[in-house]
Design a protein around this motif. Structure first.
Motif, PDB file in Angstrom:
ATOM      1  N   ASN A 124      43.728  37.523  46.389  1.00 35.68           N
ATOM      2  CA  ASN A 124      42.662  39.149  46.060  1.00 35.68           C
ATOM      3  C   ASN A 124      44.149  39.944  44.956  1.00 35.68           C
ATOM      4  O   ASN A 124      42.939  40.070  44.261  1.00 35.68           O
ATOM      5  N   GLU A 125      45.386  39.525  44.217  1.00 31.11           N
ATOM      6  CA  GLU A 125      45.634  39.456  43.427  1.00 31.11           C
ATOM      7  C   GLU A 125      45.586  39.400  42.137  1.00 31.11           C
ATOM      8  O   GLU A 125      45.181  39.984  41.416  1.00 31.11           O
ATOM      9  N   MET A 126      44.819  38.088  42.252  1.00 33.05           N
ATOM     10  CA  MET A 126      44.365  37.321  41.188  1.00 33.05           C
ATOM     11  C   MET A 126      42.891  37.703  40.699  1.00 33.05           C
ATOM     12  O   MET A 126      42.442  36.978  38.820  1.00 33.05           O
ATOM     13  N   ARG A 127      42.147  38.714  41.685  1.00 33.87           N
ATOM     14  CA  ARG A 127      40.836  39.224  41.023  1.00 33.87           C
ATOM     15  C   ARG A 127      40.804  40.042  39.628  1.00 33.87           C
ATOM     16  O   ARG A 127      41.786  40.325  39.190  1.00 33.87           O
ATOM     17  N   GLY A 128      39.855  39.560  38.775  1.00 31.97           N
ATOM     18  CA  GLY A 128      39.841  39.933  36.851  1.00 31.97           C
ATOM     19  C   GLY A 128      40.860  38.608  36.077  1.00 31.97           C
ATOM     20  O   GLY A 128      40.329  39.642  34.796  1.00 31.97           O
TER      21      GLY A 128
END
Length: 185
Positions: A11-15
């Protein structure tokens, strides 16, 4: 790693995109060593040429910041040079070469001495400075002035100034006079 941890991480690494190269951008352009070498070679070549004015850089006499300068052309009386050193010969012109490049100092010195000769001036003061260079080498302008004055046809001699006139950061220069027509000297 639990499923919950993996989900939080994803979730934190999205994008976020993977880096293509592994080097950081420091913002500084890379130095072109070939270009630097060419510039250094060109600078050395230009310093070894003789200019039209006759003041050569082919052999520079290196002098220290606190070294006293003294030179007299053959035939100049010792008493004249002693008076010059004692500050007993008044100077009628002064030139300050501080902060100039070597080439600018050469041109300025040549023009100044030509004008002094035209006006039949007997003695001038040249302030060359004695700044210690960042690279630890000898003072650049002082060393060049010491060499150039020996080459100039109008210079009879020169000595470092009295402390009140610049000490080892300046020289009194004794010049030839051509004796203008009708002058009673």
């Amino acid at each position: 790693m639990s499923e919950d941890d993996f989900s939080s991480f994803a979730n934190e690494m999205r994008g976020v995109q993977r880096l293509v190269h592994d080097r950081a951008d420091t913002g500084k352009p890379r130095t072109d060593r070939r270009q630097i070498a060419e510039r250094r070679a060109a600078a050395q070549v230009s310093n070894q040429t003789t200019t039209v004015d006759g003041l050569s850089d082919q052999f520079i006499i290196d002098v220290g910041a606190e070294d006293e300068l003294y030179w007299a052309r053959n035939g100049v009386q010792d008493t004249q040079i002693r008076k010059l050193k004692a500050g007993q010969v008044p100077f009628d012109g002064s030139l300050d070469l501080h902060g100039m490049t070597v080439e600018k100092a050469r041109i300025t010195l040549w023009d100044f001495l030509a004008e002094a000769t035209r006006f039949e001036i007997r003695c001038v003061r040249i302030t060359h400075g004695k700044a210690a260079r960042l690279d630890g080498r000898r003072p650049l302008i002082k060393s060049h002035v010491n060499t150039w004055l020996r080459q100039h046809p109008q210079v009879l001699g020169f000595v470092s100034c009295q402390p009140r006139h610049g000490g080892t950061g300046a020289v009194y220069v004794l010049l030839k006079r051509t004796m203008l027509e009708g002058r009673d000297e």
